[in-house]
Design an enzyme around this catalytic site. Structure first.
Site, PDB file in Angstrom:
ATOM      1  N   ARG A  36       0.691  -1.178  -0.027  1.00 46.08           N
ATOM      2  CA  ARG A  36       0.077  -0.129   0.028  1.00 46.08           C
ATOM      3  C   ARG A  36       0.705   1.261   0.082  1.00 46.08           C
ATOM      4  NH1 ARG A  36      -2.505  -0.085   6.148  1.00 46.08           N
ATOM      5  NH2 ARG A  36      -0.595   0.301   7.361  1.00 46.08           N
ATOM      6  N   GLU A  37       1.996   1.075   0.203  1.00 49.28           N
ATOM      7  CA  GLU A  37       2.937   2.446   0.420  1.00 49.28           C
ATOM      8  C   GLU A  37       4.419   2.439  -0.610  1.00 49.28           C
ATOM      9  OE1 GLU A  37       4.743   5.512   3.590  1.00 49.28           O
ATOM     10  OE2 GLU A  37       3.934   3.338   4.326  1.00 49.28           O
ATOM     11  N   GLY A  41       8.904  -1.820   2.235  1.00 47.50           N
ATOM     12  CA  GLY A  41       8.258  -1.588   3.452  1.00 47.50           C
ATOM     13  C   GLY A  41       9.010  -0.670   4.544  1.00 47.50           C
ATOM     14  N   SER A 181      14.334   3.083  25.573  1.00 48.40           N
ATOM     15  CA  SER A 181      15.662   3.224  25.514  1.00 48.40           C
ATOM     16  C   SER A 181      16.020   1.881  24.694  1.00 48.40           C
ATOM     17  CB  SER A 181      16.756   3.122  26.545  1.00 48.40           C
ATOM     18  OG  SER A 181      16.452   1.898  27.607  1.00 48.40           O
ATOM     19  N   GLU A 203      13.836   5.761  30.350  1.00 43.09           N
ATOM     20  CA  GLU A 203      13.430   4.381  30.295  1.00 43.09           C
ATOM     21  C   GLU A 203      12.874   4.074  31.479  1.00 43.09           C
ATOM     22  OE1 GLU A 203      12.599   0.677  29.617  1.00 43.09           O
ATOM     23  OE2 GLU A 203      13.848   1.926  28.149  1.00 43.09           O
ATOM     24  N   ALA A 268       9.826   6.411  21.229  1.00 39.98           N
ATOM     25  CA  ALA A 268      10.015   5.144  20.570  1.00 39.98           C
ATOM     26  C   ALA A 268       9.766   4.039  21.767  1.00 39.98           C
ATOM     27  CB  ALA A 268      11.607   5.204  20.487  1.00 39.98           C
ATOM     28  N   VAL A 269       8.425   3.823  22.175  1.00 44.27           N
ATOM     29  CA  VAL A 269       7.809   2.941  23.067  1.00 44.27           C
ATOM     30  C   VAL A 269       7.346   1.797  22.655  1.00 44.27           C
ATOM     31  CG1 VAL A 269       7.401   4.821  24.747  1.00 44.27           C
ATOM     32  CG2 VAL A 269       5.604   4.232  23.085  1.00 44.27           C
ATOM     33  N   ALA A 318      14.030  -7.650  11.060  1.00 47.28           N
ATOM     34  CA  ALA A 318      13.608  -7.778   9.542  1.00 47.28           C
ATOM     35  C   ALA A 318      14.380  -9.017   9.015  1.00 47.28           C
ATOM     36  CB  ALA A 318      14.508  -6.522   8.842  1.00 47.28           C
ATOM     37  N   HIS A 443      44.538 -12.827  12.388  1.00 50.28           N
ATOM     38  CA  HIS A 443      45.475 -11.764  12.942  1.00 50.28           C
ATOM     39  C   HIS A 443      45.708 -10.807  12.061  1.00 50.28           C
ATOM     40  CE1 HIS A 443      47.767  -9.873  16.156  1.00 50.28           C
ATOM     41  NE2 HIS A 443      48.654  -9.801  15.326  1.00 50.28           N
TER      42      HIS A 443
END
Length: 464
Positions: A36-37, A41, A181, A203, A268-269, A318, A443
């Protein structure tokens, strides 16, 4: 108009959906995908990819300020936020266009519109040109998720932002509050803090990055505070008052409620699944807290209907969605794929310093009844890390003392999001501590710390 018939219909063209469509087409299925967009995604357009482009700009900006450490000179260092965002959007556009090419290459029919499921095996698509009726023996739900909004903390795009607003900021925040957080919150906090915003992170849990091992969280907090961030743990944002271009946040902790003023807030919960207006309830699909309930093979319990990715619940990653897409496509085609093991899916956070992990934390392993052996190795003991000027970090490994099974691995420091896959492969192959000890690591590389951490768990570390 007669319904168009396909073998597989995928609803949602994010990293789960488009990968499922490609794999189904590879297996000889006639496939349609509905979006739809934007193809790609949220991940490609508004999540994983554009945020990494922003964070790369911040990383380069940070390194430019450290030029003197490397014997270099750089003066008048500055940034153009519009140009930084333009680059990020360009990266997203390039990759989204690439998905379109992959659809054509694999002869997948693309419908740009909104899908509903009026009955089992049927999909209606509303597009700009009208309505299309489709049928298929198998339908894959891959509609993803969106930002959760809490009452009183709703985003307005001006003073209070979600991740979408933060990806195309109208201004550079001067005093920023980040609510939450987890990976999304900390990545944006890291980006804006590096560019100079006075950043506070709130947080509700007792530590930042709460899903990570406690030692890693503590290390991260110390690093963030050193960078100038303010970290408020066990704290809840009760409400936001907006007036005169400012936001007053009411913050509650064990001591009571205080207020602080900010010019920008990023919420951002968490996320909620995109389950609305699909017709799922009428089909008998079980929903639990905005996510579709599935079995280990992503089957919904409704014949021919599968759900993958964020809509099917945690972990909301993802790469988990893509792997589920492949698994479901192979199952539909008559194959016998292995179900995904959530404990072998790595989580990565691209803040500075980076954080990555797979499997159980030390605490979770002990809670599960394991007698554990724990190894640790610091970046300061690694030659490559010192040469890079990235000597802050650590790698921690957790083993079952009885069997030698690698139960979990946890990292913080430069490029650990690239290193973690080594331990993911180890868990997938069910390697023991002996296998890892007998592996020769090149190494000088950062990967040598992975070896040393395993050795340390058994009292055999060489370089510390």
């Amino acid at each position: 108009m007669a319904a168009q018939t396909f073998d597989v219909i995928v609803i949602g063209a994010g990293p789960g959906g488009y990968v499922a469509a490609i794999r189904a087409a590879q297996l000889g299925q006639k496939v349609a995908i509905i979006e739809r967009e934007n193809l790609g995604g949220i991940c490609l357009n508004w999540g994983c990819i554009p945020t990494k482009a922003l964070l790369r700009s911040a990383e380069v900006f940070h390194l430019m300020h450290r030029a003197k450490e490397f014997g270099l000179a750089a003066e008048g260092i500055s940034y153009d936020l519009d140009a930084v965002v333009k680059r990020s959007r360009g990266v997203a556009k390039q990759l989204s266009g690439g998905i379109g090419h992959l659809m054509k290459k694999n002869k997948i029919t693309v419908f740009m519109g909104a899908a509903t499921l009026p009955a089992k095996g049927k999909v209606t698509v509303k597009t700009d040109k009208g309505t299309d009726e489709l049928t298929a023996k198998a339908i894959v739900l891959a509609t993803g998720a969106r930002a959760r909004e809490l009452p009183g903390l709703e985003a307005d795009g001006d003073l209070v932002w979600t991740y979408r607003h933060a990806l195309q900021p109208k201004r550079m925040p001067k005093k920023l509050l980040v609510i939450g957080s987890g990976a999304i919150g900390i990545e944006f906090a890291s980006f804006f803090n590096t560019l100079g915003a006075d950043t506070t992170v709130v947080e509700v849990m007792d530590r930042v990055l709460p899903v990570e091992d406690a030692e890693i969280s503590a290390f991260a907090k110390k690093a963030f505070v050193k960078q100038g961030m303010k970290i408020l743990e066990k704290t809840t944002v009760k409400k936001l008052d907006r007036a005169n271009g400012k936001v007053t946040a009411h913050l509650e902790d064990a001591k009571g409620t205080t207020t602080q003023e900010f010019d920008t807030v990023i919420s951002a919960v968490g996320i909620v699944g995109n389950i609305e207006n699909l017709g799922l309830e009428a089909l008998g699909v079980k929903i639990d807290r905005t996510h579709v309930v599935t079995d280990e093979y992503c089957r919904t319990g409704v014949e021919g209907l599968f759900a993958i990715g964020d809509i099917a619940g945690a972990p909301w990653l993802a790469h988990k969605a893509s792997h589920e897409g492949v698994m479901v496509a192979e199952l539909i085609a008559g194959g016998h794929p292995h179900p995904i093991k959530p404990g072998s899916i790595a989580g990565c956070t691209y803040c500075y310093p980076q954080v990555a992990s797979v499997g159980m934390t030390e605490a979770k392993a002990k809670e599960a009844g394991f007698d554990v052996k724990v190894g640790r190795f610091p970046f300061i003991g690694n030659g490559k890390a010192i040469a890079l000027g990235e000597a802050e970090g650590m790698i921690k490994t957790v083993f079952d003392a009885k069997t030698g099974e690698l139960l979990g691995a946890h990292m913080i420091g430069a490029e650990v999001t690239e290193l973690i896959q080594g331990y993911v492969i180890g868990r997938s192959l069910e390697t023991t501590e002996e296998d890892l000890m007998n592996t020769v690591f090149p190494h000088p590389t950062l990967s040598e710390m992975m070896h040393e951490s395993v050795l340390d768990a058994y009292g055999r570390a060489l370089h510390i």
